[in-house]
Design an enzyme around this catalytic site. Sequence first.
Site, short mmCIF file in Angstrom:
data_model
loop_
_atom_site.label_atom_id
_atom_site.label_comp_id
_atom_site.label_asym_id
_atom_site.label_seq_id
_atom_site.Cartn_x
_atom_site.Cartn_y
_atom_site.Cartn_z
N LYS A 27 -2.74 -8.06 -18.42
CA LYS A 27 -2.65 -8.71 -17.11
C LYS A 27 -3.52 -8.00 -16.08
O LYS A 27 -3.13 -7.79 -14.94
CB LYS A 27 -1.20 -8.74 -16.65
CG LYS A 27 -0.29 -9.51 -17.60
CD LYS A 27 1.12 -9.59 -17.10
CE LYS A 27 2.05 -10.29 -18.04
NZ LYS A 27 1.61 -11.53 -18.60
N CYS A 28 -4.72 -7.67 -16.48
CA CYS A 28 -5.65 -6.88 -15.67
C CYS A 28 -6.88 -7.73 -15.33
O CYS A 28 -7.22 -8.66 -16.06
CB CYS A 28 -6.06 -5.65 -16.48
SG CYS A 28 -7.33 -4.61 -15.74
N GLY A 29 -7.54 -7.38 -14.27
CA GLY A 29 -8.78 -8.07 -13.93
C GLY A 29 -9.86 -7.90 -14.99
O GLY A 29 -10.78 -8.70 -15.07
N PHE A 30 -9.74 -6.87 -15.82
CA PHE A 30 -10.70 -6.63 -16.89
C PHE A 30 -10.24 -7.18 -18.24
O PHE A 30 -10.93 -6.99 -19.25
CB PHE A 30 -10.96 -5.12 -17.04
CG PHE A 30 -11.60 -4.49 -15.83
CD1 PHE A 30 -12.86 -4.87 -15.41
CD2 PHE A 30 -10.94 -3.50 -15.13
CE1 PHE A 30 -13.45 -4.29 -14.30
CE2 PHE A 30 -11.51 -2.91 -14.02
CZ PHE A 30 -12.78 -3.30 -13.59
N THR A 31 -9.11 -7.86 -18.29
CA THR A 31 -8.56 -8.36 -19.56
C THR A 31 -9.55 -9.24 -20.32
O THR A 31 -9.57 -9.24 -21.55
CB THR A 31 -7.23 -9.09 -19.33
OG1 THR A 31 -6.31 -8.17 -18.74
CG2 THR A 31 -6.64 -9.63 -20.62
#
Length: 159
Positions: free
Chosen positions: A35-39
Amino acid sequence: MTSVYDFSATAIDGAEQALERYRGQALLIVNTASKCGFTGQYAGLEALHREFADKPFEVLGFPCNQFGQQEPGRAAEIASFCTSTYGVDFPMFDKIEVNGPNRHPLYAWLTSQKKGFLGSRDIKWNFTKFLTDREGRVVARYAPQVEPEAIKADIEKLI
């Protein structure tokens, strides 16, 4: 001398796995989160895994919930998400800590080998990447914003 092959970790299916099984391969070791911006980098990591499938190279994913609680799920949920959303087929491990007093021994060693920005040992965020050579030595550390595709030339030099 210690190498990446001297460590073990719990695979996402719960089985203990010695990293010795990857001896002779260059490894890209990444702390991940769902659930990360980099996922979205899961797609690039899987692309590297597939492109170099017949070469002495492997991507290893280590979910971590230490940054913004962006990996809240259990192992089965993480595995399902990675497979269904990004088609992840590279080896994934159970959730670990990469900083602090409960830092996984692998990450204690990785971060002692290559320091981050301004010489810090600590991992700053999800999707920090470590590249090891085929002898198990850390040769590079990449910040979270470095896309997997940008690491391809460095991988090719090692395999």
